[in-house]
Design an enzyme around this catalytic site. Structure first.
Site, PDB file in Angstrom:
ATOM      1  N   PHE A 172       0.854  -1.189   0.000  1.00 31.51           N
ATOM      2  CA  PHE A 172       0.000   0.000   0.000  1.00 31.51           C
ATOM      3  C   PHE A 172       0.886   1.232   0.000  1.00 31.51           C
ATOM      4  O   PHE A 172       1.643   1.458   0.936  1.00 31.51           O
ATOM      5  CB  PHE A 172      -0.952   0.056   1.202  1.00 31.51           C
ATOM      6  CG  PHE A 172      -1.851   1.259   1.120  1.00 31.51           C
ATOM      7  CD1 PHE A 172      -3.000   1.243   0.333  1.00 31.51           C
ATOM      8  CD2 PHE A 172      -1.526   2.444   1.773  1.00 31.51           C
ATOM      9  CE1 PHE A 172      -3.804   2.377   0.199  1.00 31.51           C
ATOM     10  CE2 PHE A 172      -2.324   3.580   1.653  1.00 31.51           C
ATOM     11  CZ  PHE A 172      -3.461   3.540   0.868  1.00 31.51           C
TER      12      PHE A 172
ATOM     13  N   LYS B 147       2.249  10.989   7.328  1.00 33.59           N
ATOM     14  CA  LYS B 147       1.394  10.708   8.487  1.00 33.59           C
ATOM     15  C   LYS B 147       1.844  11.416   9.771  1.00 33.59           C
ATOM     16  O   LYS B 147       1.577  12.604   9.930  1.00 33.59           O
ATOM     17  CB  LYS B 147       1.247   9.195   8.664  1.00 33.59           C
ATOM     18  CG  LYS B 147       0.440   8.600   7.490  1.00 33.59           C
ATOM     19  CD  LYS B 147      -0.187   7.265   7.749  1.00 33.59           C
ATOM     20  CE  LYS B 147      -1.219   6.964   6.670  1.00 33.59           C
ATOM     21  NZ  LYS B 147      -0.938   5.804   5.850  1.00 33.59           N
TER      22      LYS B 147
ATOM     23  N   ASP C  82       9.190   2.921   2.058  1.00 29.31           N
ATOM     24  CA  ASP C  82       8.015   3.729   2.384  1.00 29.31           C
ATOM     25  C   ASP C  82       7.767   3.572   3.884  1.00 29.31           C
ATOM     26  O   ASP C  82       7.266   2.549   4.339  1.00 29.31           O
ATOM     27  CB  ASP C  82       6.815   3.243   1.560  1.00 29.31           C
ATOM     28  CG  ASP C  82       5.542   4.048   1.869  1.00 29.31           C
ATOM     29  OD1 ASP C  82       5.504   4.765   2.897  1.00 29.31           O
ATOM     30  OD2 ASP C  82       4.583   3.941   1.077  1.00 29.31           O
TER      31      ASP C  82
END
Ligand SMILES: *Cc1c(COP(=O)(O)O)cnc(C)c1O
Length: 401
Positions: free
Chosen positions: A143, A257, A228
């Site tokens: 993802f 985030k 990531d």
């Protein structure tokens, strides 16, 4: 009455908001630390933390103070001009990753897109890959966000269906299998892009040694190793970055985030100078990326993680929480795994769906969210205290009794 208001608000939102999410039936109105309150006054422990964007907890005073002070002074000028806040923020980020330069963006997906562009440019300009032939190796069940290019290399039908045509130039290999990466490499490979631990896939931890092998394969083949860390980074796994559980140094690190301190969208691609220098004026950008307010909040987010020892707390309480959760035996539970305050409980889907457990947890005052139908994530803010973990354990035990 309050119950009716909850229903009414859910219906109102449902009428005007796209249905690209399936929220749990609760309307939240206030958050403080690890706690949130709904409009009926019921209190919940947030074990979801906005997919890890909320590692500092709700409305952390130091973050709010940085937000307040900077927003009264200078918030936005775009990067057509310099500001005082950008350099200190990016310098800190470079120190933490042991890399040289950062390119600030806003959302995670934008930072991933930035990494893809950087890797391709490096492929053409440094590795001399023939024009438009660059390949990036990615892992199944990945993802990395929702843009059309990023979903082009998803292995998940839910992310892709009817959004084609897709961007070429990506090769999928099974996550956790370094030999598969070796086989997939060609002279046109410019990068390997992986999550060190796969978050949305259900907190999938590869076997020890995987990252070391991937880093070595990248090095041996003149390929960039890019991680990531948007969800796994900034202390979530008990270290600053999940790749630090092994002794590797990536060529590029993507963060987002929690970088925004739980109040503001901030992301970045951090890389070696030899990669970042390939971006020249006009070749990439973002109107909001790296604005003055983001600089102040981003720096506060990083320094607060450090000064309040949230990463150490994530490691210690994560170990404790995982050990205690693992003692719960119930036919619904298939496995429990995790690292730091990032724990996935996989359910036996022939007996129950993860969402049903999340609804039961909601009843007892715990906010969580399923990943992929079968995994419940426990990812509280990194400021959580042992007493709150014990409180959560008692409630979780109620659900499994
Ligand atoms: C959330 C996430 C993204 C996308 O971030 P957005 O801010 O939602 O665009 C990318 N990669 C990983 C690993 C993520 O968890």
């Amino acid at each position: 009455m309050a119950q009716n208001l909850t229903q009414a608000l859910i219906l109102q939102e449902s009428a005007v908001c796209a249905h690209n999410y399936h929220p749990l039936p609760v309307v939240l109105t206030k958050g403080q630390g690890v706690w949130v309150w709904d409009i009926e006054g019921k209190k919940y422990l947030d074990m979801m933390s906005a997919y890890s964007a909320l590692s500092h907890g709700h409305c952390h005073p130091k973050i709010i103070s940085a937000l307040e002070q900077q927003s009264h002074k200078l918030a936005m000028v775009s990067r057509a001009f310099h500001t005082e806040t950008l350099a200190p923020f990016l310098k800190k980020l470079c120190e933490l990753t042991a890399l040289d330069c950062a390119l600030p963006m806003n959302t995670g997906a934008e930072a991933v897109e930035t990494a893809i562009k950087a890797a391709r440019r490096w492929g053409y300009q440094v590795k001399q890959i023939p024009k438009n032939q660059a390949e990036i190796i990615v892992a199944t069940e990945n993802f990395h966000g929702r843009t059309t290019t990023i979903i082009s290399f998803s292995s998940d039908q839910t992310y892709q269906a009817d959004f084609g045509p897709f961007t070429p130039g990506f090769k999928l290999v099974p996550f956790g299998d370094s030999e598969a990466i070796k086989r997939a490499i060609t002279p046109n490979t410019c990068a390997i892009l992986i999550e060190p631990i796969q978050g949305e896939a259900g907190i999938i931890i590869p076997k020890t040694g995987y990252l070391t092998e991937v880093a070595a394969i990248a090095q041996d083949n003149q390929v960039l190793f890019i991680v990531d860390e948007i969800q796994s980074g900034l202390g979530r796994t008990g270290k600053w970055f999940a790749y630090q559980h092994e002794n590797v140094q990536p060529d590029g690190v993507i963060v987002g985030k929690a970088l925004g301190g739980g109040v503001y969208p901030i992301s970045a691609f951090v890389a070696k100078k030899a990669v970042m220098d390939l971006f020249t004026p006009g070749s990439h950008g973002s109107t909001f990326g790296g604005n003055a307010l983001a600089g102040a909040i981003g720096l506060a987010a990083l320094t607060t993680l450090e000064s309040e020892k949230m990463i150490e707390n994530s490691a210690a309480l994560g170990d404790y929480f995982l050990a205690e959760l693992s003692k719960i035996a119930h036919p619904w539970i298939k496995t429990i795994r995790g690292r730091g305050l990032w724990i996935g409980l996989e359910v036996n889907t022939n007996l129950i769906q993860a969402r049903d457990i999340c609804l039961k947890l909601l009843d007892v005052g715990i906010l969580s969210k399923e990943a992929h139908d079968k995994v419940i994530r426990f990812a509280p803010p990194l400021i959580i205290q042992k007493a709150d973990v014990d409180w959560a354990l008692s409630k979780i035990k109620l659900v499994f009794s």
